[in-house]
Design a protein around this motif. Sequence first.
Motif, PDB file in Angstrom:
ATOM      1  N   ASN A 204      19.385  48.339  15.938  1.00  0.00           N
ATOM      2  CA  ASN A 204      18.940  49.734  15.805  1.00  0.00           C
ATOM      3  C   ASN A 204      18.917  50.447  17.154  1.00  0.00           C
ATOM      4  O   ASN A 204      18.075  51.315  17.390  1.00  0.00           O
ATOM      5  CB  ASN A 204      17.565  49.804  15.142  1.00  0.00           C
ATOM      6  N   LEU A 235      22.487  50.034  12.786  1.00  0.00           N
ATOM      7  CA  LEU A 235      22.032  51.416  12.867  1.00  0.00           C
ATOM      8  C   LEU A 235      22.218  51.915  14.298  1.00  0.00           C
ATOM      9  O   LEU A 235      22.878  51.289  15.103  1.00  0.00           O
ATOM     10  CB  LEU A 235      20.561  51.505  12.448  1.00  0.00           C
ATOM     11  N   THR A 237      22.602  55.392  17.233  1.00  0.00           N
ATOM     12  CA  THR A 237      23.500  56.511  17.521  1.00  0.00           C
ATOM     13  C   THR A 237      24.820  56.023  18.089  1.00  0.00           C
ATOM     14  O   THR A 237      24.864  55.199  19.001  1.00  0.00           O
ATOM     15  CB  THR A 237      22.846  57.476  18.527  1.00  0.00           C
ATOM     16  N   GLN A 259      25.045  47.992   6.209  1.00  0.00           N
ATOM     17  CA  GLN A 259      25.041  49.383   6.676  1.00  0.00           C
ATOM     18  C   GLN A 259      25.664  49.419   8.056  1.00  0.00           C
ATOM     19  O   GLN A 259      25.302  48.627   8.919  1.00  0.00           O
ATOM     20  CB  GLN A 259      23.618  49.940   6.726  1.00  0.00           C
ATOM     21  N   ALA A 262      24.594  55.217  11.891  1.00  0.00           N
ATOM     22  CA  ALA A 262      23.303  55.895  11.778  1.00  0.00           C
ATOM     23  C   ALA A 262      23.109  56.451  10.375  1.00  0.00           C
ATOM     24  O   ALA A 262      24.075  56.812   9.688  1.00  0.00           O
ATOM     25  CB  ALA A 262      23.212  57.014  12.806  1.00  0.00           C
ATOM     26  N   VAL A 263      21.869  56.508   9.935  1.00  0.00           N
ATOM     27  CA  VAL A 263      21.542  57.103   8.637  1.00  0.00           C
ATOM     28  C   VAL A 263      21.075  58.536   8.858  1.00  0.00           C
ATOM     29  O   VAL A 263      20.764  58.944   9.970  1.00  0.00           O
ATOM     30  CB  VAL A 263      20.469  56.270   7.912  1.00  0.00           C
ATOM     31  N   LEU A 266      14.935  59.974   8.541  1.00  0.00           N
ATOM     32  CA  LEU A 266      13.960  59.029   9.071  1.00  0.00           C
ATOM     33  C   LEU A 266      13.508  58.056   7.991  1.00  0.00           C
ATOM     34  O   LEU A 266      13.278  56.869   8.259  1.00  0.00           O
ATOM     35  CB  LEU A 266      12.761  59.782   9.644  1.00  0.00           C
ATOM     36  N   GLU A 268      15.259  56.882   5.484  1.00  0.00           N
ATOM     37  CA  GLU A 268      16.292  55.858   5.320  1.00  0.00           C
ATOM     38  C   GLU A 268      16.229  54.842   6.455  1.00  0.00           C
ATOM     39  O   GLU A 268      16.354  53.631   6.238  1.00  0.00           O
ATOM     40  CB  GLU A 268      17.679  56.507   5.301  1.00  0.00           C
ATOM     41  N   TYR A 269      16.038  55.348   7.662  1.00  0.00           N
ATOM     42  CA  TYR A 269      15.920  54.472   8.831  1.00  0.00           C
ATOM     43  C   TYR A 269      14.725  53.524   8.661  1.00  0.00           C
ATOM     44  O   TYR A 269      14.842  52.306   8.861  1.00  0.00           O
ATOM     45  CB  TYR A 269      15.758  55.327  10.082  1.00  0.00           C
ATOM     46  N   TRP A 272      15.331  50.709   6.078  1.00  0.00           N
ATOM     47  CA  TRP A 272      16.125  49.583   6.583  1.00  0.00           C
ATOM     48  C   TRP A 272      15.288  48.699   7.504  1.00  0.00           C
ATOM     49  O   TRP A 272      15.401  47.462   7.472  1.00  0.00           O
ATOM     50  CB  TRP A 272      17.362  50.085   7.315  1.00  0.00           C
ATOM     51  N   SER A 291      13.323  51.472  20.169  1.00  0.00           N
ATOM     52  CA  SER A 291      13.870  50.852  18.963  1.00  0.00           C
ATOM     53  C   SER A 291      13.246  49.482  18.712  1.00  0.00           C
ATOM     54  O   SER A 291      13.035  49.082  17.567  1.00  0.00           O
ATOM     55  CB  SER A 291      15.395  50.732  19.068  1.00  0.00           C
ATOM     56  N   GLU A 294       9.695  50.075  17.327  1.00  0.00           N
ATOM     57  CA  GLU A 294       9.758  50.492  15.922  1.00  0.00           C
ATOM     58  C   GLU A 294      10.002  49.296  15.007  1.00  0.00           C
ATOM     59  O   GLU A 294       9.410  49.184  13.931  1.00  0.00           O
ATOM     60  CB  GLU A 294      10.855  51.543  15.746  1.00  0.00           C
TER      61      GLU A 294
END
Length: 375
Positions: A204, A235, A237, A259, A262-263, A266, A268-269, A272, A291, A294
């Motif tokens: 991520n 995930l 950027t 996946q 990026a989704v 927020l 969706e993020y 995952w 990241s 999170e």
Amino acid sequence: MLKNTYVKILLVEPFFTGSHQLWAEGYQQFSKHKLRILSLPGRHWKWRMYAGAVELAKQFLALKNYSPDLILATDMLDLTTFLALTRSKTATIPTAIYFHENQITYPWSATDPDIVLKRDNQYGFINYTSALAANHLFFNSPYHQQSFLGALPSFLAQFPDYKGIENIASIEKKSSPLPLGVNLSALKNNSPSKKNKIPLLLWNHRWEYDKNPVAFFDALFRLKEENIPFQVVILGTSYHKKPPIFEEAKKRLAKEILQFGAVDTLSEYAEWLWQADILPVTNQQDFFGQSVVEAIYTNCFPILPYRLSYPMHLPTTEHATHFYYKETDFYPLLKNTIQNIEKICRESFQHFVSHYDWCTLAAKYDKEMEMVIAK
């Protein structure tokens, strides 16, 4: 003591995207003070460090009947140029810089043409002169503060004369760590259950060389060659000049990838992150590691290098379980974690990183900014 219940803060950000934008908007949202953001789109970072101050100075001077109590800039701003061009309005306004990163200890890509042309020092010098000009410096982690201050002597020593080594002490005296604020509470409304039959790995981070994607994907290629079942979510950027390893991985791990990219939202993020089991990290640079925080908050099992800012994100009693000390230890730790995922204690460290949430941290920011103004 400040007479008013709130102060006016001008937050100046020449690179308004990604974590810089989230940080600025997060502080603006949760602060009790009145923050006004002056920004430029987050692209062409080198040009932003050169010319961003000129454009933002012009925009600031165009703000009629506005005088902030504090100017809070980020490390992407050439603060000396900004103050020189706005001195008619800013001569008595205190200033602070928030260092998300710095260009002295940030690892440059070996393919960057500025390295070959030996013109890569000016960006670090902008950070240095901005640090001299500011009333206070905030770093997003103690590691970042120590690495920047520790690198200044050798950085300045390379110049021919009037090196300014004696200035380092004054910079250090007005420096302090202030953790990155993260909107962790926005991740709460998701089920924390992990019910994957096959361990789900997570990437991520930004798709850039400093996150060391080659080491990450090489480990996954090896897992596949050894027939060790796993799935992965990629995930983060992606930029125009992303490392080619991502396209290679997309082909070689087509059956394992759930996946890729990026989704859009927020939620969706967060979904995952709550689904993922393991966060294998190979990053070469992280002055804070949003990241990573999170993922820890959403109960991913982190596998981290014992360096950079990461040790502060987990209790010391857990370091032996989650950290590797040599690069050669990364794959064995990852493999063992996957193969023993059901036996590994799924202890949550959400409580340990919760103090980075803006709901908690904004009050500390406000107090720190008040202290800069009061000096």
